[in-house]
Design a protein around this motif. Structure first.
Motif, mmCIF file in Angstrom:
data_model
loop_
_atom_site.group_PDB
_atom_site.id
_atom_site.type_symbol
_atom_site.label_atom_id
_atom_site.label_comp_id
_atom_site.label_asym_id
_atom_site.label_seq_id
_atom_site.Cartn_x
_atom_site.Cartn_y
_atom_site.Cartn_z
ATOM 1 N N HIS A 87 32.803 43.905 34.245
ATOM 2 C CA HIS A 87 32.996 43.968 35.696
ATOM 3 C C HIS A 87 34.000 45.071 36.051
ATOM 4 O O HIS A 87 33.822 45.803 37.025
ATOM 5 C CB HIS A 87 33.480 42.596 36.168
ATOM 6 C CG HIS A 87 34.127 42.597 37.502
ATOM 7 N ND1 HIS A 87 33.429 42.800 38.666
ATOM 8 C CD2 HIS A 87 35.431 42.422 37.864
ATOM 9 C CE1 HIS A 87 34.268 42.741 39.694
ATOM 10 N NE2 HIS A 87 35.479 42.515 39.229
ATOM 11 N N ASP A 107 40.923 43.098 45.548
ATOM 12 C CA ASP A 107 41.222 41.690 45.819
ATOM 13 C C ASP A 107 42.209 41.094 44.813
ATOM 14 O O ASP A 107 42.601 39.932 44.948
ATOM 15 C CB ASP A 107 39.929 40.853 45.877
ATOM 16 C CG ASP A 107 39.069 40.982 44.630
ATOM 17 O OD1 ASP A 107 39.103 42.048 43.979
ATOM 18 O OD2 ASP A 107 38.357 40.028 44.302
ATOM 19 N N HIS A 108 42.587 41.881 43.814
ATOM 20 C CA HIS A 108 43.573 41.417 42.830
ATOM 21 C C HIS A 108 44.889 42.173 42.930
ATOM 22 O O HIS A 108 45.919 41.659 42.508
ATOM 23 C CB HIS A 108 43.011 41.551 41.405
ATOM 24 C CG HIS A 108 41.879 40.604 41.137
ATOM 25 N ND1 HIS A 108 41.988 39.490 40.335
ATOM 26 C CD2 HIS A 108 40.602 40.590 41.610
ATOM 27 C CE1 HIS A 108 40.834 38.833 40.307
ATOM 28 N NE2 HIS A 108 39.978 39.486 41.073
ATOM 29 N N ASP A 146 38.247 38.322 36.690
ATOM 30 C CA ASP A 146 36.842 38.278 37.106
ATOM 31 C C ASP A 146 35.886 38.404 35.923
ATOM 32 O O ASP A 146 34.681 38.605 36.105
ATOM 33 C CB ASP A 146 36.541 39.378 38.125
ATOM 34 C CG ASP A 146 37.212 39.101 39.468
ATOM 35 O OD1 ASP A 146 37.680 37.965 39.679
ATOM 36 O OD2 ASP A 146 37.268 40.030 40.296
ATOM 37 N N HIS A 198 41.114 45.783 40.939
ATOM 38 C CA HIS A 198 40.261 45.776 42.130
ATOM 39 C C HIS A 198 41.086 45.332 43.331
ATOM 40 O O HIS A 198 42.102 44.648 43.199
ATOM 41 C CB HIS A 198 39.066 44.839 41.918
ATOM 42 C CG HIS A 198 37.999 45.447 41.052
ATOM 43 N ND1 HIS A 198 37.104 44.696 40.332
ATOM 44 C CD2 HIS A 198 37.696 46.746 40.793
ATOM 45 C CE1 HIS A 198 36.286 45.510 39.665
ATOM 46 N NE2 HIS A 198 36.627 46.758 39.933
ATOM 47 N N HIS A 215 43.304 43.021 36.519
ATOM 48 C CA HIS A 215 42.623 44.295 36.717
ATOM 49 C C HIS A 215 42.958 44.760 38.126
ATOM 50 O O HIS A 215 43.606 44.033 38.880
ATOM 51 C CB HIS A 215 41.118 44.193 36.460
ATOM 52 C CG HIS A 215 40.355 43.315 37.412
ATOM 53 N ND1 HIS A 215 40.564 41.951 37.505
ATOM 54 C CD2 HIS A 215 39.374 43.593 38.315
ATOM 55 C CE1 HIS A 215 39.742 41.434 38.405
ATOM 56 N NE2 HIS A 215 39.017 42.411 38.927
HETATM 57 ZN ZN LIG Z 1 37.302 42.328 40.288
#
Ligand SMILES: [Zn+2]
Length: 308
Positions: free
Chosen positions: A146, A73-74, A165, A71, A69
């Motif tokens: 999420h 941090d990914h 996540d 976000h 996904h």
């Molecule tokens: Zn995430």
């Protein structure tokens, strides 16, 4: 939770990172190496050096970068990895409009005071499709909650799930309260039920070590979801604590006298305060600091809030 070493097929290498950067999952093959998720932008140099070690890519090129996904941090290291390796980037179909618009709220960028380098994707991953990475077949399964566009990747042969996540050993990535996105919590429950219907031996999560006690993790995710369904304030409190902890790891320290202005200015705190807490910013900041201290995530030091 004690950890036995988890035996993974030899072509799967997991670089376990932290709460600022997601894990990187390297899938090696003579047909080209693939990495899943790229970590946070502040850690991009570390991600590049982890991937360049002899047991990882060595001097060989990376054939593809895939995201569970999008976000921060990914996907924060996507641009840096593409610049280094010139590899195509594959993103979940549901993330495409957000990436096209570089949407600041749903991608958790400025809205949560997080950053990522903008990148261009080359391939779109469709839920229900199968892909061969690291000589293994991976089924891309929709895992909204999420992140409403998230995918997980399931290998039926070895019964391995790359969960992003959507499922951790203890919980999952924070979910937007119904007052912000009415779809998110019902989708979270449906995703946990979908995962419970799979035959999974090992989960490689987006954060934390790979684990094999999958039924216990699903049970914890199930009861957490029930608690959130009973009380959306709880969801809101949890989300703000997670987002402030992340900011603290990103910036390494936050000036305590500036925190009231910070929570009045950054979108997620401002919106959640208006919808749930209705506190003067100084009170919201004081409560958040106390909660992070209580959780052992932060401590005060000479006018600063620092990670504990
Ligand atoms: Zn995430």
């Amino acid at each position: 939770m004690s950890h036995q070493p988890i035996a993974l097929p030899p072509q799967i290498h997991v670089f376990v990172r932290d709460w600022l950067s997601s894990n990187n999952v390297l899938l090696k093959s003579d047909d080209g190496d693939v990495v899943i998720d790229s970590g946070y932008v502040a850690h991009a140099p570390l991600t590049l050096s982890l991937l360049s070690t002899p047991q990882a890519l060595g001097s060989g090129p990376l054939a593809k970068l895939v995201n569970t996904h999008c976000h921060s941090d990914h996907m924060g290291g996507n641009a840096a990895i593409k610049a280094r390796h010139g590899c195509p980037i594959a993103v979940p179909e549901g993330e495409v409009p957000l990436i096209d618009a570089w949407e600041q709220q749903t991608l958790l960028l400025a809205y949560a005071d997080q950053r990522a380098d903008r990148f261009h994707y080359d391939e779109i991953l469709k839920p229900g499709a199968s892909y061969v990475w690291g000589d293994l077949e991976w089924q891309a399964l929709a895992a909204p909650g999420h992140d409403m566009g998230a995918l997980v990747f399931y290998n039926p042969e070895h019964r391995i799930l790359v969960s992003g996540d959507a499922l951790w050993e203890n919980g999952y990535g924070f979910v937007m309260p119904p007052e912000i996105d009415f779809r998110a919590l019902p989708a979270t429950r449906a995703t946990i039920e979908m995962l419970a219907s799979l035959d999974i031996r090992i989960v490689i999560p987006g954060h934390g070590e790979p684990f094999s006690d999958v039924s216990a993790a699903l049970e914890r995710a199930h009861s957490r979801t029930s608690a959130f369904e009973a009380d959306s304030h709880r969801l809101a409190r949890h989300a703000l604590k997670v987002v402030l902890s992340f900011a603290l790891l990103d910036k390494r320290r936050l000036a305590l006298p500036e925190l009231p202005d910070y929570v009045a200015r950054i979108g997620i705190y401002r919106d959640f305060n208006r919808l749930f807490f209705r506190l003067p910013p100084v009170e919201l900041a004081r409560w958040l600091v106390a909660e992070l201290e209580r959780a052992g995530a932060a401590r005060r030091a000479e006018g600063w809030l620092v990670p504990a």
